[in-house]
Motif scaffolding. Structure first.
Motif, PDB file in Angstrom:
ATOM      1  N   VAL A 125      -7.113 -45.164 -44.528  1.00  0.00           N
ATOM      2  CA  VAL A 125      -7.749 -44.973 -43.216  1.00  0.00           C
ATOM      3  C   VAL A 125      -6.780 -45.431 -42.125  1.00  0.00           C
ATOM      4  N   ASP A 126      -7.006 -44.970 -40.911  1.00  0.00           N
ATOM      5  CA  ASP A 126      -6.071 -45.258 -39.819  1.00  0.00           C
ATOM      6  C   ASP A 126      -6.246 -46.658 -39.239  1.00  0.00           C
ATOM      7  N   GLY A 154     -12.330 -47.071 -41.118  1.00  0.00           N
ATOM      8  CA  GLY A 154     -13.156 -47.591 -42.197  1.00  0.00           C
ATOM      9  C   GLY A 154     -13.914 -48.807 -41.719  1.00  0.00           C
ATOM     10  N   THR A 157     -16.005 -43.780 -40.923  1.00  0.00           N
ATOM     11  CA  THR A 157     -16.532 -43.487 -42.252  1.00  0.00           C
ATOM     12  C   THR A 157     -18.000 -43.902 -42.330  1.00  0.00           C
ATOM     13  N   PHE A 211     -10.740 -48.452 -48.728  1.00  0.00           N
ATOM     14  CA  PHE A 211     -10.138 -48.021 -47.464  1.00  0.00           C
ATOM     15  C   PHE A 211      -8.616 -47.983 -47.545  1.00  0.00           C
ATOM     16  N   LYS A 242      -7.567 -44.978 -49.641  1.00  0.00           N
ATOM     17  CA  LYS A 242      -7.772 -43.737 -48.890  1.00  0.00           C
ATOM     18  C   LYS A 242      -6.958 -43.691 -47.593  1.00  0.00           C
ATOM     19  N   CYS A 268     -14.882 -41.698 -46.985  1.00  0.00           N
ATOM     20  CA  CYS A 268     -13.505 -41.616 -46.477  1.00  0.00           C
ATOM     21  C   CYS A 268     -12.988 -40.183 -46.535  1.00  0.00           C
ATOM     22  N   ARG A 274     -11.926 -37.998 -43.236  1.00  0.00           N
ATOM     23  CA  ARG A 274     -10.544 -37.523 -43.121  1.00  0.00           C
ATOM     24  C   ARG A 274     -10.493 -36.014 -42.987  1.00  0.00           C
ATOM     25  N   VAL A 297      -9.373 -41.853 -38.411  1.00  0.00           N
ATOM     26  CA  VAL A 297     -10.405 -42.300 -39.344  1.00  0.00           C
ATOM     27  C   VAL A 297     -10.471 -43.822 -39.321  1.00  0.00           C
TER      28      VAL A 297
END
Length: 397
Positions: free
Chosen positions: A146-147, A113, A68, A141, A144, A97, A101, A111
């Motif tokens: 994130v991974d 963060g 991000t 994060f 959203k 984000c 994504r 993704v």
């Protein structure tokens, strides 16, 4: 339903090579979307198409992590020294984000963060105050989804540990990168000891980003790896260096170079330098390999092409790039066709075209770090009197 992508730790545990993207602030500054000085990422909200396109270029070049564009997006940095913004840190991070994504879903990318060092730490704010800044960014994060999370660009391991301690509370995988070289952090803590502290704080991936050239960063990560193994701990390793040659840098890295940030172009690594970097990093046991300031998509493509035998595929961008200059076989000029071979590009010593330029510079090396009066941050714009003092000191160096 679309199949679930393998997570970052699942990929690294399986021995896969993960390729990161490049340096968004430098790339977007050159394109006219980021201001040098603050280096803040409001472009994610102001010019989303520019950020989206850069993500796509790195994805096409072979990156399978979309980080991000949230570098330096803490509120204390966004408000620092007269920086006037029309978006809040949360709005910038939310936009970043969404962009990451969207593009990650166009390929097999994850993704990440990211949070960075803070002006508050340099100004000697408390651990509680600094951690609150990280927590505020973290909320976006999590919302959203994130991974995984990256704590990157930390000059002091103490602050990086604080960041990791906050990030690990999410239960998501945590990577931690210091912007240090073989000499260690700004208080002299060795790379090996830094890595041990980060792993004990909860980071599953540790490494180096920014401030130094690829080979210097790989050397520092090797020292991290040795420290972690000596301590009987386990971790994965990552490296995301500069795309600039920095053999003349001291512990502060390229920020000390007189060419920083507007005269660094003669130092840019070629794509063939990137082949050497990728191989060196992989041979050192580093499987998360990417880039930072100065990296453009063609640099990441070179990393992906070098590691194609191990990964089992070439990136889409290689459709427009013959391996080791093979596309030059189609050139109209015979002496250029003669360059369509690996040994030519591997052995080339590029000239700068600047007859009066030295090959190395004398870094500034002011030797100031956390707690020094000149590093105390402020919301007000830097005054003319403050600048005069700095100009005077600069001439005296």
């Amino acid at each position: 339903m679309a199949p679930t992508k393998k997570g970052i730790l699942e990929r690294l545990d399986a021995g896969e090579i993960v390729i990161g993207d490049g340096g968004f602030v430098f790339a977007l500054e050159k394109r006219g979307y980021v201001k040098a000085g603050p280096w803040t990422p409001e472009a994610a909200a102001e010019y989303p198409e520019a950020v989206r396109q850069l993500h796509r270029e790195f994805l096409r070049a072979g990156a399978n992590v979309m980080q991000t564009f949230t570098f330096y997006a803490s509120d204390d940095k966004l408000e620092n020294r007269g920086n006037k913004l029309t978006f809040t840190g949360a709005q910038i991070n939310e936009a970043a984000c969404d962009l990451a994504r969207q593009v990650a879903n166009e390929g097999d990318a994850l993704v990440a963060g990211g949070v960075s060092q803070t002006p508050s730490y340099l100004s000697c704010k408390s651990e509680t105050e600094v951690k609150a800044i990280f927590k505020k960014q973290l909320d976006v994060f999590i919302n959203k989804n994130v991974d995984f999370l990256i704590a990157e660009y930390f000059e002091h391991v103490e602050e990086a540990v604080w960041a990791v301690e906050v990030l690990k509370q999410t239960g998501k995988p945590v990577a931690a990168c210091l912007c240090i070289g073989p000499e260690g952090d700004m208080h002299g803590v060795t790379p090996g000891e830094c890595a041990v502290r980060l792993v004990k704080a909860g980071a599953q991936i540790v490494g180096i980003n920014c401030h130094f050239d690829p080979m210097t960063c790989v050397k520092a990560v090797k020292m991290m790896k040795e420290g972690v193994e000596k301590a009987g701990l386990k971790a994965h390793y990552m490296v995301q260096p500069l795309a600039f040659h920095t053999p003349d840098c001291s512990c502060q890295g390229f920020i000390d170079l007189p060419e920083f940030p507007f005269g660094l172009e003669p130092r840019i690594l070629t794509r063939w330098d990137m082949h050497k970097y990728a191989r060196e990093a992989y041979n050192a046991g580093i499987h998360f390999i990417g880039g930072c300031c100065g990296f453009e998509p063609y640099h990441i493509r070179a990393v992906a092409e070098e590691l194609a035998p191990e990964r089992g595929f070439l990136p889409p961008a290689s459709e427009k790039h013959g391996t080791w200059g093979a596309g030059l076989e189609m050139h109209t000029k015979p002496w250029v066709r003669a360059r369509a071979r690996r040994d030519y590009w591997e052995n080339l010593k590029p000239a700068s075209g600047r007859p009066l330029c030295a090959s190395l510079s004398n870094p500034d090396g002011w030797g100031v770090t956390k707690g020094h009066a000149e590093l105390m941050q402020q919301r007000e714009a830097t005054s003319k009197d403050q600048l005069k003092q700095l100009f005077h000191r600069s001439k005296a160096q």
